[in-house]
Design a protein around this motif. Structure first.
Motif, short mmCIF file in Angstrom:
data_model
loop_
_atom_site.label_atom_id
_atom_site.label_comp_id
_atom_site.label_asym_id
_atom_site.label_seq_id
_atom_site.Cartn_x
_atom_site.Cartn_y
_atom_site.Cartn_z
N ARG A 96 41.22 42.24 42.56
CA ARG A 96 41.79 43.55 42.74
C ARG A 96 40.91 44.55 42.47
O ARG A 96 40.00 44.19 41.21
CB ARG A 96 43.05 43.63 41.77
N ARG A 97 40.86 45.81 42.98
CA ARG A 97 39.91 46.69 42.62
C ARG A 97 40.76 48.06 41.82
O ARG A 97 40.03 48.96 41.32
CB ARG A 97 39.39 47.36 43.74
N ASN A 98 42.14 47.89 41.64
CA ASN A 98 42.96 48.84 40.96
C ASN A 98 42.71 48.41 39.53
O ASN A 98 43.08 47.53 39.09
CB ASN A 98 44.20 48.84 41.77
N ILE A 150 44.59 49.40 37.18
CA ILE A 150 45.87 49.17 36.49
C ILE A 150 46.51 47.78 36.67
O ILE A 150 46.87 47.17 35.90
CB ILE A 150 46.92 50.14 36.85
N THR A 151 46.17 47.31 37.99
CA THR A 151 46.62 45.71 38.28
C THR A 151 45.66 44.92 37.66
O THR A 151 46.08 44.07 37.33
CB THR A 151 46.56 45.79 39.89
N TYR A 181 40.66 58.87 35.09
CA TYR A 181 41.21 59.51 36.24
C TYR A 181 41.30 60.92 36.34
O TYR A 181 41.04 61.71 37.36
CB TYR A 181 42.83 59.02 36.47
N VAL A 217 40.96 55.28 40.06
CA VAL A 217 40.93 54.10 39.20
C VAL A 217 40.42 53.06 40.10
O VAL A 217 40.65 51.84 39.65
CB VAL A 217 42.45 53.84 38.72
N ASN A 218 39.80 53.24 41.13
CA ASN A 218 39.01 52.02 41.80
C ASN A 218 37.75 51.72 41.05
O ASN A 218 36.93 52.72 40.75
CB ASN A 218 38.74 52.51 43.32
N ASP A 255 35.29 50.12 41.98
CA ASP A 255 33.95 50.08 42.33
C ASP A 255 33.37 51.37 42.62
O ASP A 255 32.23 51.58 42.75
CB ASP A 255 34.44 49.79 43.91
N GLU A 256 34.21 52.57 42.50
CA GLU A 256 33.68 53.85 42.39
C GLU A 256 33.31 54.44 40.87
O GLU A 256 32.88 55.46 40.82
CB GLU A 256 34.88 54.74 42.98
#
Lengths: 101, 167
Positions: free
Chosen positions: A26-28, A30-31, A85, A91-92, A94-95
């Motif tokens: 996952r990229r999120n 929070i997940t 954030y 919240v990605n 990768d960024e």
């Protein structure tokens, strides 16, 4: 014991593997955090199973301490995510590359 | 026998909800499914005679931690997650292979291990709160105190991170 110890450990192993996959896929952010909670719970389950099997309360004390640690970790981690954030509007993971340059 | 059936049902629910926690693109649904997973784990703790930990699992995880998660998810107002960029596909395939390898490796070790694990124990006296509290305040007194210090540090850290201008 109502079930063999292997079945408890197999369940713990399955939950831990799912948690690792969640962190890797996952990229999120929070997940990813939720997947870490899943892994902590898998370890807790293994500790409870062994504590039951060896008739010793020590494993349950460790689970107690892991829960205290999880609560502290979630509070600090979510505060970091909110701060990220607020400053980056994402919240990605990768960024978010503050350390790169 | 019916108790072991309950264990397998709870285990099935736990694994199923955990899979959907990871697969779901919507973070709110993931959080709700994680609560389901925690409840089935609490049921498994009950079946393993760790009664106090079952209550703690619901109080701390399903109660405190997941409420915190839901607050943050709704505070941040996230949309659906973007798909992974193309170069990530190779990384995902590799990580899937490695995790499956890890799973089957430990699974094989478990299956081929010593056959004595099936031996049931007659009586479990450690599951009650009295034994847990006694161990916590005699044998594990120092880790208990360190845990309280850890919670204090986490509190201070969170208050600091909540300030306006950091990062």
């Amino acid at each position: 014991m109502i079930v063999p110890l292997e079945h408890v450990i197999a369940l713990s192993l399955a939950l831990f593997s799912i948690g690792v996959l969640g962190v890797l896929f996952r990229r999120n952010a929070i997940t990813i955090f939720m997947s870490i909670e899943l892994m902590l719970n898998a370890v807790n389950l293994a500790l409870v199973g062994f504590s039951r099997y060896y008739n010793s309360v020590d494993g349950q004390v460790f689970v107690f301490l892991v829960m205290a640690l999880a609560a502290a970790e979630v509070a600090v981690g979510l505060a970091i995510i909110i701060a990220l954030y607020r400053n980056h509007q994402t919240v990605n993971i990768d960024e978010i590359n503050l350390m790169k340059n | 026998m019916s108790l072991s059936l309950l264990f397998y049902i709870a285990a099935f629910i736990a694994v199923g909800s955990a899979i959907f926690v990871v697969l779901n693109k919507n973070a709110v649904y993931s959080a709700i499914l994680l609560v389901v997973c925690f409840f089935s784990l609490a049921m498994i703790y009950l079946l393993l005679e760790a009664y106090f930990l079952a209550v703690l699992e619901i109080f701390i995880y399903a109660g405190a931690i997941m409420v915190l998660f839901l607050f943050v998810v709704m505070l941040l107002n996230l949309g659906r997650e973007k798909a992974a960029p193309h170069f990530m596909k190779f990384q995902q395939a590799t990580s899937l292979m490695l995790v499956l390898l890890f799973f089957f490796g430990i699974f094989l070790i478990m299956i081929n291990g010593s056959g004595e694990l099936h031996q049931p124990l007659s009586k479990f006296s450690a599951g009650n709160v009295y034994a847990l509290g006694e161990a916590l305040f005699t044998k594990f007194l120092l880790p208990f105190e360190v845990a309280s210090l850890l919670l204090l540090v986490a509190l201070i850290g969170t208050v600091y991170l909540g300030k306006r201008k950091i990062l």
